[in-house]
Design a protein around this motif. Structure first.
Motif, PDB file in Angstrom:
ATOM      1  N   LEU A   1      -2.520  15.679   0.222  1.00 36.59           N
ATOM      2  CA  LEU A   1      -3.283  14.792  -0.722  1.00 36.59           C
ATOM      3  C   LEU A   1      -3.333  15.169  -2.305  1.00 36.59           C
ATOM      4  CD1 LEU A   1      -5.231  12.417   1.395  1.00 36.59           C
ATOM      5  CD2 LEU A   1      -3.103  11.728   0.188  1.00 36.59           C
TER       6      LEU A   1
ATOM      7  N   GLN B   1       1.237   6.688  10.779  1.00 37.26           N
ATOM      8  CA  GLN B   1       1.812   7.443   9.888  1.00 37.26           C
ATOM      9  C   GLN B   1       3.260   8.108   9.992  1.00 37.26           C
ATOM     10  OE1 GLN B   1      -0.974   9.739   6.985  1.00 37.26           O
ATOM     11  NE2 GLN B   1      -2.033   9.566   8.850  1.00 37.26           N
TER      12      GLN B   1
ATOM     13  N   MET C   1       0.736  -1.201  -0.037  1.00 34.43           N
ATOM     14  CA  MET C   1       0.076   0.157  -0.169  1.00 34.43           C
ATOM     15  C   MET C   1       0.729   1.220   0.064  1.00 34.43           C
ATOM     16  SD  MET C   1      -3.011   1.118   2.718  1.00 34.43           S
ATOM     17  CE  MET C   1      -4.004  -0.387   2.465  1.00 34.43           C
ATOM     18  N   ASN C   2       0.526   2.069  -0.929  1.00 34.28           N
ATOM     19  CA  ASN C   2       1.501   3.168  -1.195  1.00 34.28           C
ATOM     20  C   ASN C   2       1.065   4.519   0.181  1.00 34.28           C
ATOM     21  OD1 ASN C   2      -0.718   4.931  -2.010  1.00 34.28           O
ATOM     22  ND2 ASN C   2      -0.213   4.308  -4.343  1.00 34.28           N
ATOM     23  N   ASP C   3       2.125   5.467  -0.008  1.00 35.34           N
ATOM     24  CA  ASP C   3       1.949   6.460   1.137  1.00 35.34           C
ATOM     25  C   ASP C   3       0.654   6.984   0.970  1.00 35.34           C
ATOM     26  OD1 ASP C   3       2.778   8.028   3.405  1.00 35.34           O
ATOM     27  OD2 ASP C   3       2.877   9.350   1.944  1.00 35.34           O
ATOM     28  N   GLN C   4       0.374   7.540  -0.188  1.00 38.50           N
ATOM     29  CA  GLN C   4      -0.971   8.271  -0.571  1.00 38.50           C
ATOM     30  C   GLN C   4      -1.940   7.390   0.040  1.00 38.50           C
ATOM     31  OE1 GLN C   4      -1.130  10.367  -4.185  1.00 38.50           O
ATOM     32  NE2 GLN C   4      -3.307  10.731  -3.941  1.00 38.50           N
ATOM     33  N   ARG C   5      -2.244   6.341  -0.584  1.00 39.42           N
ATOM     34  CA  ARG C   5      -3.383   5.499  -0.301  1.00 39.42           C
ATOM     35  C   ARG C   5      -3.392   5.253   1.358  1.00 39.42           C
ATOM     36  NH1 ARG C   5      -8.184   4.187  -1.813  1.00 39.42           N
ATOM     37  NH2 ARG C   5      -8.837   2.103  -1.374  1.00 39.42           N
ATOM     38  N   THR C   6      -2.529   5.140   1.819  1.00 41.80           N
ATOM     39  CA  THR C   6      -2.257   4.865   3.552  1.00 41.80           C
ATOM     40  C   THR C   6      -2.959   6.126   4.110  1.00 41.80           C
ATOM     41  OG1 THR C   6      -0.728   3.555   3.584  1.00 41.80           O
ATOM     42  CG2 THR C   6      -1.147   4.517   5.608  1.00 41.80           C
ATOM     43  N   ARG C   7      -2.818   7.430   3.579  1.00 40.13           N
ATOM     44  CA  ARG C   7      -3.147   8.873   4.084  1.00 40.13           C
ATOM     45  C   ARG C   7      -4.527   8.935   3.906  1.00 40.13           C
ATOM     46  NH1 ARG C   7       0.972  13.544   2.457  1.00 40.13           N
ATOM     47  NH2 ARG C   7      -0.391  14.443   3.608  1.00 40.13           N
ATOM     48  N   GLN C   8      -5.003   8.422   2.581  1.00 45.44           N
ATOM     49  CA  GLN C   8      -6.241   8.522   2.593  1.00 45.44           C
ATOM     50  C   GLN C   8      -7.360   7.507   3.219  1.00 45.44           C
ATOM     51  OE1 GLN C   8      -6.209   7.357  -1.615  1.00 45.44           O
ATOM     52  NE2 GLN C   8      -6.696   9.687  -2.557  1.00 45.44           N
ATOM     53  N   ILE C   9      -6.967   6.318   3.448  1.00 49.49           N
ATOM     54  CA  ILE C   9      -7.586   5.361   4.462  1.00 49.49           C
ATOM     55  C   ILE C   9      -7.654   6.204   5.804  1.00 49.49           C
ATOM     56  CG2 ILE C   9      -7.539   3.351   5.492  1.00 49.49           C
ATOM     57  CD1 ILE C   9      -6.430   2.005   2.541  1.00 49.49           C
TER      58      ILE C   9
END
Length: 223
Positions: free
Chosen positions: A153, A65, A1-9
């Motif tokens: 984001l 994070q 899971m990329n960093d952007q996807r983690t931040r969104q979740i």
């Protein structure tokens, strides 16, 4: 899971935990499907626990994070100037809210709601605890965290401010549409201040002053 996807979740998860129920309840009241009742001690206890859960979800999302509360602008050592900023935001929010409140009242009557639904039929420990926790819950999640993450984001401060103000307005709809919309300038003021300073404590304090004032006015009305 990329960093952007983690931040969104993390972002959408924290917001869902913190505001899904208040938004649904508020919209339900607005459309007449849910009716407000005086807050019992049990309901006040639930509100306090709900706020604590929301704050804990933010804390764990930040920890996951590798962030700290300082990364979203929470510094618990207020500067003297920031105390002054908090009072300026407090009076500014009152002034900016009064103008649309009376202007909108010319087109649509303000729906009155019983403050007992917020504070209970008497002012006690849980009422006070709720009022003191609420500014931290709202401002850390819907202002500091949401704006920081949307900027990161999607690279848009405008979008971040719009989403913050819209979400905060949505869970105030139980007060009626004109009253909820009258809060928009104050929410916008708080958002712009945060964007320009990256300090959230003055906003929290200003919000707390507003809530404590409302509680004090309600307590005085009871007597």
């Amino acid at each position: 899971m990329n960093d952007q996807r983690t931040r969104q979740i993390c972002l959408y998860g924290v917001l869902a935990i913190g505001f899904f129920l208040p938004v649904v309840r508020s919209v339900g009241v607005l459309v007449g499907q849910i009716h407000l009742h005086p807050a019992t001690q049990g309901r006040l206890f639930f509100k306090v626990v709900y706020q604590i859960v929301g704050l804990l979800s933010l804390y764990f999302a930040l920890r996951y994070q590798g962030w700290r509360l300082k990364d979203i602008g929470l510094f618990l050592e207020p500067r003297l100037l920031e105390i002054g900023h908090a009072f300026a935001l407090f009076f500014g929010a009152i002034f900016l809210s009064l103008i649309p409140y009376f202007a909108l009242g010319q087109f649509a009557p303000h729906k009155t709601y019983d403050s007992a639904a917020l504070f209970g039929t008497s002012v006690g420990f849980l009422s006070i605890l709720f009022v003191l926790l609420n500014p931290f819950h709202e401002e850390l999640l819907v202002r500091a965290y949401l704006i920081t993450e949307i900027q990161g984001l999607y690279r848009s401060t405008t979008l971040a401010v719009i989403l913050s103000v819209t979400l905060q307005t949505s869970y105030h709809l139980y007060q009626g549409l004109p009253a909820a919309l009258s809060h928009v300038p104050a929410f916008l003021l708080f958002s712009v201040y945060y964007v320009r300073t990256r300090r959230i404590l003055p906003v929290i304090l200003a919000h707390m002053f507003l809530d404590v004032t409302a509680l004090a006015a309600y307590a005085r009305g009871l007597h």
